[in-house]
Scaffold this motif. Structure first.
Motif, PDB file in Angstrom:
ATOM      1  N   ILE A  91       0.847  -1.201   0.000  1.00 55.30           N
ATOM      2  CA  ILE A  91       0.000   0.000   0.000  1.00 55.30           C
ATOM      3  C   ILE A  91       0.877   1.244   0.000  1.00 55.30           C
ATOM      4  CG2 ILE A  91      -1.647   1.335   1.368  1.00 55.30           C
ATOM      5  CD1 ILE A  91      -2.883  -1.306   2.265  1.00 55.30           C
ATOM      6  N   SER A  92       1.980   1.198   0.754  1.00 61.51           N
ATOM      7  CA  SER A  92       2.900   2.330   0.797  1.00 61.51           C
ATOM      8  C   SER A  92       3.538   2.577  -0.569  1.00 61.51           C
ATOM      9  CB  SER A  92       3.986   2.091   1.848  1.00 61.51           C
ATOM     10  OG  SER A  92       4.910   3.154   1.886  1.00 61.51           O
ATOM     11  N   TYR A  93       3.920   1.500  -1.267  1.00 67.32           N
ATOM     12  CA  TYR A  93       4.473   1.655  -2.616  1.00 67.32           C
ATOM     13  C   TYR A  93       3.473   2.356  -3.526  1.00 67.32           C
ATOM     14  CZ  TYR A  93       8.712  -1.200  -2.090  1.00 67.32           C
ATOM     15  OH  TYR A  93       9.954  -1.675  -1.722  1.00 67.32           O
ATOM     16  N   MET A  94       2.218   1.933  -3.460  1.00 66.75           N
ATOM     17  CA  MET A  94       1.187   2.556  -4.287  1.00 66.75           C
ATOM     18  C   MET A  94       0.982   4.014  -3.910  1.00 66.75           C
ATOM     19  SD  MET A  94      -1.968   0.068  -5.246  1.00 66.75           S
ATOM     20  CE  MET A  94      -2.619   1.356  -6.311  1.00 66.75           C
ATOM     21  N   ASP A  95       0.953   4.288  -2.618  1.00 66.38           N
ATOM     22  CA  ASP A  95       0.726   5.650  -2.147  1.00 66.38           C
ATOM     23  C   ASP A  95       1.839   6.587  -2.611  1.00 66.38           C
ATOM     24  OD1 ASP A  95      -0.786   7.568  -0.426  1.00 66.38           O
ATOM     25  OD2 ASP A  95       1.109   7.613   0.658  1.00 66.38           O
ATOM     26  N   VAL A  96       3.089   6.138  -2.511  1.00 61.13           N
ATOM     27  CA  VAL A  96       4.223   6.945  -2.971  1.00 61.13           C
ATOM     28  C   VAL A  96       4.166   7.114  -4.484  1.00 61.13           C
ATOM     29  CG1 VAL A  96       6.742   7.000  -3.212  1.00 61.13           C
ATOM     30  CG2 VAL A  96       5.702   6.363  -1.020  1.00 61.13           C
ATOM     31  N   ASN A  97       3.791   6.065  -5.177  1.00 59.01           N
ATOM     32  CA  ASN A  97       3.669   6.132  -6.630  1.00 59.01           C
ATOM     33  C   ASN A  97       2.645   7.193  -7.050  1.00 59.01           C
ATOM     34  OD1 ASN A  97       4.445   5.046  -9.226  1.00 59.01           O
ATOM     35  ND2 ASN A  97       2.401   4.172  -9.360  1.00 59.01           N
ATOM     36  N   LEU A  98       1.578   7.333  -6.258  1.00 58.75           N
ATOM     37  CA  LEU A  98       0.519   8.276  -6.587  1.00 58.75           C
ATOM     38  C   LEU A  98       0.786   9.673  -6.030  1.00 58.75           C
ATOM     39  CD1 LEU A  98      -2.543   5.977  -5.823  1.00 58.75           C
ATOM     40  CD2 LEU A  98      -1.790   6.718  -8.091  1.00 58.75           C
ATOM     41  N   ASN A  99       1.193   9.734  -4.765  1.00 54.04           N
ATOM     42  CA  ASN A  99       1.245  11.016  -4.058  1.00 54.04           C
ATOM     43  C   ASN A  99       2.644  11.521  -3.735  1.00 54.04           C
ATOM     44  OD1 ASN A  99      -1.664  11.125  -3.835  1.00 54.04           O
ATOM     45  ND2 ASN A  99      -1.483   9.523  -2.277  1.00 54.04           N
ATOM     46  N   GLY A 100       3.658  10.676  -3.925  1.00 56.67           N
ATOM     47  CA  GLY A 100       5.023  11.090  -3.630  1.00 56.67           C
ATOM     48  C   GLY A 100       5.454  10.731  -2.227  1.00 56.67           C
ATOM     49  N   GLY A 101       6.768  10.664  -2.032  1.00 56.03           N
ATOM     50  CA  GLY A 101       7.314  10.364  -0.714  1.00 56.03           C
ATOM     51  C   GLY A 101       8.435   9.350  -0.808  1.00 56.03           C
ATOM     52  N   ILE A 102       8.732   8.699   0.313  1.00 57.76           N
ATOM     53  CA  ILE A 102       9.794   7.695   0.389  1.00 57.76           C
ATOM     54  C   ILE A 102       9.143   6.335   0.559  1.00 57.76           C
ATOM     55  CG2 ILE A 102      11.824   6.926   1.646  1.00 57.76           C
ATOM     56  CD1 ILE A 102      12.190   9.818   2.596  1.00 57.76           C
ATOM     57  N   ASN A 103       9.419   5.415  -0.364  1.00 60.99           N
ATOM     58  CA  ASN A 103       8.792   4.095  -0.285  1.00 60.99           C
ATOM     59  C   ASN A 103       9.587   3.163   0.627  1.00 60.99           C
ATOM     60  OD1 ASN A 103      10.940   2.931  -1.735  1.00 60.99           O
ATOM     61  ND2 ASN A 103       9.886   3.105  -3.698  1.00 60.99           N
ATOM     62  N   PRO A 104       9.077   1.964   0.905  1.00 65.25           N
ATOM     63  CA  PRO A 104       9.768   1.057   1.828  1.00 65.25           C
ATOM     64  C   PRO A 104      11.174   0.665   1.400  1.00 65.25           C
ATOM     65  CG  PRO A 104       7.483   0.382   1.576  1.00 65.25           C
ATOM     66  CD  PRO A 104       7.723   1.459   0.566  1.00 65.25           C
ATOM     67  N   ALA A 105      11.511   0.814   0.112  1.00 61.76           N
ATOM     68  CA  ALA A 105      12.868   0.507  -0.356  1.00 61.76           C
ATOM     69  C   ALA A 105      13.794   1.704  -0.206  1.00 61.76           C
ATOM     70  CB  ALA A 105      12.837   0.050  -1.816  1.00 61.76           C
ATOM     71  N   ARG A 106      13.307   2.775   0.449  1.00 65.96           N
ATOM     72  CA  ARG A 106      14.063   3.992   0.703  1.00 65.96           C
ATOM     73  C   ARG A 106      14.324   4.804  -0.565  1.00 65.96           C
ATOM     74  NH1 ARG A 106      13.326   5.736   5.299  1.00 65.96           N
ATOM     75  NH2 ARG A 106      15.213   6.998   5.162  1.00 65.96           N
ATOM     76  N   TYR A 107      13.493   4.603  -1.579  1.00 74.26           N
ATOM     77  CA  TYR A 107      13.547   5.447  -2.770  1.00 74.26           C
ATOM     78  C   TYR A 107      12.589   6.615  -2.586  1.00 74.26           C
ATOM     79  CZ  TYR A 107      16.285   2.501  -5.953  1.00 74.26           C
ATOM     80  OH  TYR A 107      17.289   1.811  -6.572  1.00 74.26           O
ATOM     81  N   TRP A 108      13.052   7.801  -2.947  1.00 77.25           N
ATOM     82  CA  TRP A 108      12.163   8.960  -2.959  1.00 77.25           C
ATOM     83  C   TRP A 108      11.638   9.165  -4.361  1.00 77.25           C
ATOM     84  CZ3 TRP A 108      12.033  13.509  -5.736  1.00 77.25           C
ATOM     85  CH2 TRP A 108      11.090  14.452  -5.304  1.00 77.25           C
ATOM     86  N   PHE A 109      10.321   9.416  -4.469  1.00 75.77           N
ATOM     87  CA  PHE A 109       9.703   9.693  -5.763  1.00 75.77           C
ATOM     88  C   PHE A 109       8.708  10.818  -5.585  1.00 75.77           C
ATOM     89  CE2 PHE A 109       6.386   8.503  -9.029  1.00 75.77           C
ATOM     90  CZ  PHE A 109       7.114   9.013 -10.102  1.00 75.77           C
ATOM     91  N   GLY A 110       8.652  11.716  -6.579  1.00 79.14           N
ATOM     92  CA  GLY A 110       7.781  12.879  -6.476  1.00 79.14           C
ATOM     93  C   GLY A 110       6.308  12.573  -6.536  1.00 79.14           C
ATOM     94  N   GLY A 111       5.920  11.424  -7.075  1.00 79.35           N
ATOM     95  CA  GLY A 111       4.512  11.046  -7.150  1.00 79.35           C
ATOM     96  C   GLY A 111       3.871  11.452  -8.467  1.00 79.35           C
ATOM     97  N   PHE A 112       3.025  10.578  -9.003  1.00 78.19           N
ATOM     98  CA  PHE A 112       2.375  10.845 -10.284  1.00 78.19           C
ATOM     99  C   PHE A 112       1.571  12.129 -10.262  1.00 78.19           C
ATOM    100  CE2 PHE A 112      -1.573  10.454 -12.766  1.00 78.19           C
ATOM    101  CZ  PHE A 112      -1.038  10.427 -14.050  1.00 78.19           C
ATOM    102  N   PHE A 113       0.699  12.289  -9.293  1.00 77.35           N
ATOM    103  CA  PHE A 113      -0.172  13.467  -9.286  1.00 77.35           C
ATOM    104  C   PHE A 113       0.581  14.769  -9.007  1.00 77.35           C
ATOM    105  CE2 PHE A 113      -3.495  10.182  -8.747  1.00 77.35           C
ATOM    106  CZ  PHE A 113      -4.286  10.541  -9.831  1.00 77.35           C
ATOM    107  N   PRO A 114       1.466  14.834  -8.002  1.00 75.50           N
ATOM    108  CA  PRO A 114       2.213  16.086  -7.807  1.00 75.50           C
ATOM    109  C   PRO A 114       3.047  16.478  -9.028  1.00 75.50           C
ATOM    110  CG  PRO A 114       2.370  14.729  -5.847  1.00 75.50           C
ATOM    111  CD  PRO A 114       1.724  13.885  -6.898  1.00 75.50           C
ATOM    112  N   LEU A 115       3.622  15.490  -9.710  1.00 75.96           N
ATOM    113  CA  LEU A 115       4.489  15.794 -10.850  1.00 75.96           C
ATOM    114  C   LEU A 115       3.711  16.080 -12.131  1.00 75.96           C
ATOM    115  CD1 LEU A 115       7.280  13.130 -10.294  1.00 75.96           C
ATOM    116  CD2 LEU A 115       7.476  15.582  -9.944  1.00 75.96           C
ATOM    117  N   MET A 116       2.565  15.448 -12.275  1.00 80.01           N
ATOM    118  CA  MET A 116       1.835  15.520 -13.540  1.00 80.01           C
ATOM    119  C   MET A 116       0.583  16.377 -13.505  1.00 80.01           C
ATOM    120  SD  MET A 116       3.530  13.704 -15.750  1.00 80.01           S
ATOM    121  CE  MET A 116       2.349  13.310 -17.033  1.00 80.01           C
ATOM    122  N   ASN A 117       0.145  16.828 -12.343  1.00 80.24           N
ATOM    123  CA  ASN A 117      -1.144  17.498 -12.234  1.00 80.24           C
ATOM    124  C   ASN A 117      -1.305  18.659 -13.222  1.00 80.24           C
ATOM    125  OD1 ASN A 117      -3.472  16.830 -10.788  1.00 80.24           O
ATOM    126  ND2 ASN A 117      -2.442  17.101  -8.826  1.00 80.24           N
TER     127      ASN A 117
END
Length: 316
Positions: free
Chosen positions: A94-120
């Motif tokens: 669920i955390s991976y999905m949430d980071v993928n959508l909204n941004g943040g740091i996932n359980p693998a310690r990768y930071w990603f800006g998130g689909f919606f924040p980056l693409m809105n």
């Protein structure tokens, strides 16, 4: 080993004395090799590779032409697969999905800006907000996700999009129980499936459930795999942002209950999914709203892509 280490030390000291520049290059090379062997610290935050491709958008660079409504909804069904091919406990997926959508740091310690924040800024109907989910169904915990789903909302368009994930290549349940179980003798009557889905609305079943069950073509049926997938989706629960509320509800609810509480004559509801999601999303829409008369949404739409046929001719 001791003799080799001593010889290497003497060679390095001799090289440093005769050619300091070469010694510096060798030192740098050894440090880089050591860094690659050891890897980053356990608590280091790494930048997701996709961030490089989207960094210009995140920095406010000039944007290309916006995506249209169909392209925007299609992208949403693609990012519903954020937990695909990842093994782990449910909360991590669920955390991976949430980071993928909204941004943040996932359980693998990768930071990603998130689909919606980056693409809105490039999406039709922006800004979009995830108002239910993401939710993940798993056959075993820990394990691979079997099904996943979330709901996004556009205030400017008063539109809700229900995005359903496709087949997870690493889930045998997806392959065998949902995609492949099309045996005619195992087909489920659609009237029964629709009644079960609508009866899951809390509080209590809709009094019109029986009435609409009687109106549905009794020959209409869906495959056992489709019925299984719909059952998994209805079992998912998540907190959600209800109309008029600034924050998420305290109590989790299933998708049927959430949509029932969001339904209003000014809003549009869209179901979307790709692959397996392309079969489940239209079936879920039909199960919830078998006839227009049982809905007060302004309009309802389905954008399903590359999905297998979910039912028989009467269902179609």
């Amino acid at each position: 080993v001791i003799i080799f280490s001593h010889s290497l030390k003497q060679l390095f000291l001799s090289l440093f004395a005769t050619c300091p520049q070469m010694a510096a290059v060798v030192t740098l090379f050894l440090l880089l090799a050591l860094g690659l062997l050891l890897g980053p610290p356990a608590n280091a935050v790494r930048v997701h590779p996709m961030r490089q491709n989207l960094s210009a958008i995140g920095k406010g660079a000039p944007l290309r032409e916006q995506y249209c409504d169909i392209q925007t909804v299609f992208l949403m069904n693609q990012v519903a697969n954020g937990s695909s091919q990842i093994f782990g406990p449910r909360d991590d997926l669920i955390s991976y999905m949430d980071v993928n959508l909204n941004g943040g740091i996932n359980p693998a310690r990768y930071w990603f800006g998130g689909f919606f924040p980056l693409m809105n800024d490039m999406l039709w109907g922006s800004p979009w907000q995830v108002v239910w989910g993401p939710a993940v169904y798993m056959d075993k915990d820990p394990g691979y996700s079997t099904n996943a789903m979330y709901v996004a909302y556009s205030a400017s368009q008063q539109t809700y999009v229900v995005a359903v994930a496709g087949t997870n290549p690493k889930s045998y349940v997806d392959w065998l129980k949902e995609d492949a179980d099309v045996r005619p003798e195992k087909a489920k009557k659609f009237a029964e499936l629709s009644a079960e889905v609508r009866a899951s609305i809390i509080p209590g079943p809709n009094p019109q459930v029986t009435e609409f069950k009687d109106l549905i073509d009794q020959d209409a049926a869906v495959s056992a795999g489709t019925a299984t997938g719909i059952g998994f989706l209805i079992a998912l629960k998540s907190t959600g942002v209800l109309p008029g509320s600034p924050s998420r509800s305290k109590d989790p609810m299933n998708i049927a209950t959430f949509l029932n509480r969001c339904e209003n004559p000014r809003a549009t509801l869209i179901f979307t999914g790709h692959s397996l999601g392309g079969a489940l999303s239209p079936t879920l829409a039909a199960a919830l709203y078998p006839y227009g008369g049982n809905s007060t949404w302004n309009s309802g739409k389905v954008l399903a892509t590359a999905g297998p046929t979910p039912g028989n001719g009467a269902f179609s």
